[in-house]
Design an enzyme around this catalytic site. Sequence first.
Site, PDB file in Angstrom:
ATOM      1  N   LEU A  99     -10.828 -31.832 -35.988  1.00 32.83           N
ATOM      2  CA  LEU A  99     -11.966 -32.332 -36.758  1.00 32.83           C
ATOM      3  C   LEU A  99     -13.204 -31.531 -36.403  1.00 32.83           C
ATOM      4  O   LEU A  99     -13.226 -30.802 -35.424  1.00 32.83           O
ATOM      5  CB  LEU A  99     -12.198 -33.804 -36.419  1.00 32.83           C
ATOM      6  CG  LEU A  99     -11.019 -34.730 -36.644  1.00 32.83           C
ATOM      7  CD1 LEU A  99     -11.357 -36.116 -36.167  1.00 32.83           C
ATOM      8  CD2 LEU A  99     -10.650 -34.770 -38.095  1.00 32.83           C
ATOM      9  N   ASP A 100     -14.272 -31.689 -37.206  1.00 34.78           N
ATOM     10  CA  ASP A 100     -15.505 -30.996 -36.837  1.00 34.78           C
ATOM     11  C   ASP A 100     -16.563 -32.020 -36.436  1.00 34.78           C
ATOM     12  O   ASP A 100     -16.300 -33.214 -36.397  1.00 34.78           O
ATOM     13  CB  ASP A 100     -15.980 -30.089 -37.968  1.00 34.78           C
ATOM     14  CG  ASP A 100     -16.465 -30.873 -39.165  1.00 34.78           C
ATOM     15  OD1 ASP A 100     -16.934 -30.250 -40.117  1.00 34.78           O
ATOM     16  OD2 ASP A 100     -16.347 -32.109 -39.152  1.00 34.78           O
ATOM     17  N   SER A 101     -17.771 -31.530 -36.144  1.00 31.56           N
ATOM     18  CA  SER A 101     -18.777 -32.418 -35.564  1.00 31.56           C
ATOM     19  C   SER A 101     -19.205 -33.509 -36.536  1.00 31.56           C
ATOM     20  O   SER A 101     -19.546 -34.621 -36.124  1.00 31.56           O
ATOM     21  CB  SER A 101     -19.981 -31.621 -35.091  1.00 31.56           C
ATOM     22  OG  SER A 101     -20.396 -30.751 -36.109  1.00 31.56           O
TER      23      SER A 101
END
Lengths: 127, 92
Positions: A82-84
């Site tokens: 996942l990303d931030s």
Amino acid sequence: MASALRSAILGHVRVPVVTTGSKLLTPLWINRSTSVRSMSSHDDHLEKTQVIDRILDIVKSFPKVDPSQVTPEVHFQKDLGLDSLDNVEIVMAIEEEFKLEIPDKEADKIDSCALAIEYVYNHPLAS
Amino acid sequence: MATAVPPPCRSEILSLFRSILRSARDFPDYNIREYTKRRTIESFRDNKTLSDPSTIATVFSDGNSQLQVAKRQAVVYSLFAPNIKSIMDIKH
């Protein structure tokens, strides 16, 4: 009078503790009634297993996450890819589930399931 | 020409994202709440790959003004919130 009633009730409510060791080895000062706190008022804290289950459910129901990969030690960005932004979303979902307000500084540090579980478990207002 | 506004850093962008999502929670109407969340997630994701600093600064200030809109509207909507909650809000 109330204290006599209370101790009478406590005497009946006590749950027997089964000890496997020999009676000679247990020191005499161990009071068995400390294992049962029938009238304690601070026991509405969440169980750790409940916290773990609820947090794992939140992470598994996230659309980008593969549910089979979710474990209590999984890292959101490294293991689940996942990303931030997704990280922020998950932390918001956790806030809603446990009715908490997590300040931004703490929320930025929550990077993995383990940290989330620890934070929620240690928070006094989690429900 | 005025000096260029410095583009926002990563933590500012994440903080703006979080603020808009938090302001979405104050809406009493289920539909508007869900729309706000969906729209911010989509737009932040679409603009994730921008690299031109001036575009990033423009989009960031747009986001800030949208945050102000959401905050004001949450207050206005709460003044006239309906008594009956949407069926989606009632947990089974």
